[in-house]
Design a protein around this motif. Structure first.
Motif, PDB file in Angstrom:
ATOM      1  N   PHE A 115       1.615   6.060   7.376  1.00 37.12           N
ATOM      2  CA  PHE A 115       3.017   5.732   7.897  1.00 37.12           C
ATOM      3  C   PHE A 115       3.467   6.738   8.881  1.00 37.12           C
ATOM      4  CE2 PHE A 115       7.596   4.962   7.984  1.00 37.12           C
ATOM      5  CZ  PHE A 115       7.516   3.551   7.811  1.00 37.12           C
ATOM      6  N   ALA A 116       3.336   6.512  10.103  1.00 44.56           N
ATOM      7  CA  ALA A 116       3.528   7.565  11.169  1.00 44.56           C
ATOM      8  C   ALA A 116       4.818   7.415  11.930  1.00 44.56           C
ATOM      9  CB  ALA A 116       2.466   7.309  12.432  1.00 44.56           C
ATOM     10  N   ILE A 117       5.667   8.549  11.835  1.00 41.66           N
ATOM     11  CA  ILE A 117       6.899   8.583  12.220  1.00 41.66           C
ATOM     12  C   ILE A 117       6.942   9.563  13.501  1.00 41.66           C
ATOM     13  CG2 ILE A 117       9.220   9.191  11.588  1.00 41.66           C
ATOM     14  CD1 ILE A 117       8.558   8.782   8.626  1.00 41.66           C
ATOM     15  N   GLY A 118       7.407   9.462  14.663  1.00 41.47           N
ATOM     16  CA  GLY A 118       7.536   9.937  15.942  1.00 41.47           C
ATOM     17  C   GLY A 118       8.828  10.415  16.071  1.00 41.47           C
ATOM     18  N   LEU A 119       8.656  11.418  16.915  1.00 38.44           N
ATOM     19  CA  LEU A 119      10.060  12.148  17.269  1.00 38.44           C
ATOM     20  C   LEU A 119      10.903  11.403  18.236  1.00 38.44           C
ATOM     21  CD1 LEU A 119      11.887  14.633  17.167  1.00 38.44           C
ATOM     22  CD2 LEU A 119      10.566  15.620  19.037  1.00 38.44           C
ATOM     23  N   TRP A 120      12.347  11.190  18.115  1.00 37.60           N
ATOM     24  CA  TRP A 120      13.007  10.514  18.922  1.00 37.60           C
ATOM     25  C   TRP A 120      14.260  11.373  19.456  1.00 37.60           C
ATOM     26  CZ3 TRP A 120      17.125   6.167  17.245  1.00 37.60           C
ATOM     27  CH2 TRP A 120      17.373   5.503  18.176  1.00 37.60           C
ATOM     28  N   LEU A 121      13.908  11.609  20.990  1.00 34.36           N
ATOM     29  CA  LEU A 121      14.858  12.611  21.410  1.00 34.36           C
ATOM     30  C   LEU A 121      15.675  11.856  22.612  1.00 34.36           C
ATOM     31  CD1 LEU A 121      12.664  15.700  22.197  1.00 34.36           C
ATOM     32  CD2 LEU A 121      14.511  15.474  20.585  1.00 34.36           C
ATOM     33  N   GLN A 122      14.972  11.080  23.502  1.00 34.72           N
ATOM     34  CA  GLN A 122      15.845  10.608  24.550  1.00 34.72           C
ATOM     35  C   GLN A 122      15.856   9.087  24.165  1.00 34.72           C
ATOM     36  OE1 GLN A 122      14.216  11.716  28.377  1.00 34.72           O
ATOM     37  NE2 GLN A 122      13.697  13.836  27.391  1.00 34.72           N
TER      38      GLN A 122
ATOM     39  N   GLU B  79       6.247   0.582  21.052  1.00 36.80           N
ATOM     40  CA  GLU B  79       5.146   0.192  21.909  1.00 36.80           C
ATOM     41  C   GLU B  79       3.749   0.955  21.346  1.00 36.80           C
ATOM     42  OE1 GLU B  79       6.044   0.570  25.901  1.00 36.80           O
ATOM     43  OE2 GLU B  79       7.957  -0.488  25.796  1.00 36.80           O
ATOM     44  N   SER B  80       3.819   2.128  20.863  1.00 35.27           N
ATOM     45  CA  SER B  80       2.804   3.006  20.600  1.00 35.27           C
ATOM     46  C   SER B  80       2.219   2.752  19.291  1.00 35.27           C
ATOM     47  CB  SER B  80       3.286   4.711  20.620  1.00 35.27           C
ATOM     48  OG  SER B  80       3.727   5.152  21.654  1.00 35.27           O
ATOM     49  N   GLY B  81       2.961   2.002  18.541  1.00 32.78           N
ATOM     50  CA  GLY B  81       2.665   1.913  17.390  1.00 32.78           C
ATOM     51  C   GLY B  81       2.911   2.468  16.008  1.00 32.78           C
ATOM     52  N   PHE B  82       4.098   3.204  16.217  1.00 30.02           N
ATOM     53  CA  PHE B  82       4.711   4.312  15.269  1.00 30.02           C
ATOM     54  C   PHE B  82       5.424   3.133  14.047  1.00 30.02           C
ATOM     55  CE2 PHE B  82       3.978   7.510  18.236  1.00 30.02           C
ATOM     56  CZ  PHE B  82       3.491   8.674  17.329  1.00 30.02           C
ATOM     57  N   ASP B  83       5.467   3.813  12.980  1.00 28.24           N
ATOM     58  CA  ASP B  83       6.142   2.983  11.864  1.00 28.24           C
ATOM     59  C   ASP B  83       7.659   3.367  11.927  1.00 28.24           C
ATOM     60  OD1 ASP B  83       3.885   1.726  10.879  1.00 28.24           O
ATOM     61  OD2 ASP B  83       3.308   3.524  10.732  1.00 28.24           O
ATOM     62  N   GLY B  84       8.055   4.466  12.468  1.00 28.70           N
ATOM     63  CA  GLY B  84       9.639   4.712  12.417  1.00 28.70           C
ATOM     64  C   GLY B  84       9.886   6.013  13.392  1.00 28.70           C
ATOM     65  N   ALA B  85      10.976   6.456  13.474  1.00 29.22           N
ATOM     66  CA  ALA B  85      11.297   7.522  14.233  1.00 29.22           C
ATOM     67  C   ALA B  85      12.316   8.555  13.610  1.00 29.22           C
ATOM     68  CB  ALA B  85      12.356   7.156  15.214  1.00 29.22           C
ATOM     69  N   TYR B  86      12.372   9.585  13.720  1.00 31.55           N
ATOM     70  CA  TYR B  86      12.948  10.766  13.274  1.00 31.55           C
ATOM     71  C   TYR B  86      13.629  11.868  14.339  1.00 31.55           C
ATOM     72  CZ  TYR B  86       9.754  14.669  14.009  1.00 31.55           C
ATOM     73  OH  TYR B  86       8.847  15.655  14.605  1.00 31.55           O
ATOM     74  N   THR B  87      14.817  12.371  14.033  1.00 29.39           N
ATOM     75  CA  THR B  87      15.245  13.440  14.639  1.00 29.39           C
ATOM     76  C   THR B  87      15.385  14.753  13.861  1.00 29.39           C
ATOM     77  OG1 THR B  87      16.902  14.242  16.277  1.00 29.39           O
ATOM     78  CG2 THR B  87      17.573  12.877  14.381  1.00 29.39           C
ATOM     79  N   TYR B  88      15.008  15.886  14.419  1.00 28.39           N
ATOM     80  CA  TYR B  88      15.179  17.131  13.548  1.00 28.39           C
ATOM     81  C   TYR B  88      16.413  17.917  13.933  1.00 28.39           C
ATOM     82  CZ  TYR B  88      12.566  18.937  17.393  1.00 28.39           C
ATOM     83  OH  TYR B  88      12.058  19.259  18.815  1.00 28.39           O
TER      84      TYR B  88
ATOM     85  N   ARG C 261       0.702  -1.148   0.033  1.00 27.98           N
ATOM     86  CA  ARG C 261      -0.120   0.072  -0.021  1.00 27.98           C
ATOM     87  C   ARG C 261       1.017   1.350  -0.038  1.00 27.98           C
ATOM     88  NH1 ARG C 261      -3.029  -0.192   5.304  1.00 27.98           N
ATOM     89  NH2 ARG C 261      -1.229  -1.175   5.840  1.00 27.98           N
ATOM     90  N   GLU C 262       0.112   2.253  -0.614  1.00 31.57           N
ATOM     91  CA  GLU C 262       0.969   3.613  -0.734  1.00 31.57           C
ATOM     92  C   GLU C 262       0.395   4.465   0.307  1.00 31.57           C
ATOM     93  OE1 GLU C 262       1.483   5.207  -4.634  1.00 31.57           O
ATOM     94  OE2 GLU C 262       2.332   3.669  -5.233  1.00 31.57           O
ATOM     95  N   LEU C 263       1.136   4.675   1.407  1.00 33.42           N
ATOM     96  CA  LEU C 263       0.410   5.570   2.530  1.00 33.42           C
ATOM     97  C   LEU C 263       0.949   6.895   2.762  1.00 33.42           C
ATOM     98  CD1 LEU C 263       0.343   2.862   5.418  1.00 33.42           C
ATOM     99  CD2 LEU C 263      -1.805   3.597   3.846  1.00 33.42           C
ATOM    100  N   PRO C 264       0.099   7.894   2.912  1.00 36.17           N
ATOM    101  CA  PRO C 264       0.808   9.180   3.176  1.00 36.17           C
ATOM    102  C   PRO C 264       1.863   9.065   4.600  1.00 36.17           C
ATOM    103  CG  PRO C 264      -1.568   9.405   3.475  1.00 36.17           C
ATOM    104  CD  PRO C 264      -1.102   7.753   3.597  1.00 36.17           C
ATOM    105  N   VAL C 265       3.012   9.797   4.692  1.00 38.47           N
ATOM    106  CA  VAL C 265       3.590   9.718   5.647  1.00 38.47           C
ATOM    107  C   VAL C 265       3.594  11.173   6.333  1.00 38.47           C
ATOM    108  CG1 VAL C 265       6.259   9.887   6.412  1.00 38.47           C
ATOM    109  CG2 VAL C 265       5.714   8.683   4.356  1.00 38.47           C
ATOM    110  N   VAL C 266       3.340  10.742   7.750  1.00 33.54           N
ATOM    111  CA  VAL C 266       2.985  11.593   8.685  1.00 33.54           C
ATOM    112  C   VAL C 266       4.240  11.772   9.706  1.00 33.54           C
ATOM    113  CG1 VAL C 266       1.435  12.558  10.500  1.00 33.54           C
ATOM    114  CG2 VAL C 266       0.657  11.321   8.482  1.00 33.54           C
ATOM    115  N   TYR C 267       4.886  12.792   9.784  1.00 34.36           N
ATOM    116  CA  TYR C 267       6.000  13.028  10.912  1.00 34.36           C
ATOM    117  C   TYR C 267       5.047  13.974  12.157  1.00 34.36           C
ATOM    118  CZ  TYR C 267       9.638  12.266   7.629  1.00 34.36           C
ATOM    119  OH  TYR C 267      10.404  11.610   6.741  1.00 34.36           O
ATOM    120  N   VAL C 268       5.214  13.160  13.359  1.00 36.22           N
ATOM    121  CA  VAL C 268       4.717  13.897  14.368  1.00 36.22           C
ATOM    122  C   VAL C 268       5.367  14.571  15.193  1.00 36.22           C
ATOM    123  CG1 VAL C 268       3.129  13.267  16.546  1.00 36.22           C
ATOM    124  CG2 VAL C 268       2.894  11.789  14.354  1.00 36.22           C
ATOM    125  N   TYR C 269       5.349  15.657  15.384  1.00 39.29           N
ATOM    126  CA  TYR C 269       6.139  16.898  15.994  1.00 39.29           C
ATOM    127  C   TYR C 269       5.869  16.517  17.578  1.00 39.29           C
ATOM    128  CZ  TYR C 269       8.675  20.957  17.600  1.00 39.29           C
ATOM    129  OH  TYR C 269       9.037  21.831  18.470  1.00 39.29           O
TER     130      TYR C 269
END
Length: 87
Positions: free
Chosen positions: A45-52, A61-70, A7-15
């Motif tokens: 395709f949900a990507i969450g913020l990885w700080l710590q 555990e939350s169900g995110f598909d990936g992580a990012y750092t800005y 499937r082609e899903l929108p990518v969402v970066y969650v700040y």
């Protein structure tokens, strides 16, 4: 998400995704939950913020598909430190 999922899903970066609890994210990002977007027309395709250090586990555990750092500087936060990416 899984092998064979084409499937082609929108990518969402969650700040600041860490500001919402794992339990609340699970209601939206885990399949078979009453408020889940998974396998619906609203799926992403949900990507969450990885700080710590613990953020990686919480995103998983939350169900995110990936992580990012800005942060573009290696070592500024745990999540932006390249040697930590394997964890």
């Amino acid at each position: 998400r899984g092998a064979g999922d084409t499937r082609e899903l929108p990518v969402v970066y969650v700040y600041d995704s860490y500001r919402i609890s794992v339990r609340e994210w699970q209601q939206v990002l885990m399949p078979l939950r009453t408020k889940s977007v998974r396998n619906t027309a609203r799926d992403v395709f949900a990507i969450g913020l990885w700080l710590q250090a613990h953020d990686g586990d919480q995103l998983y555990e939350s169900g995110f598909d990936g992580a990012y750092t800005y942060f573009a500087s290696d070592g500024f936060t745990y999540g932006s430190t390249i040697r930590n990416w394997a964890s």
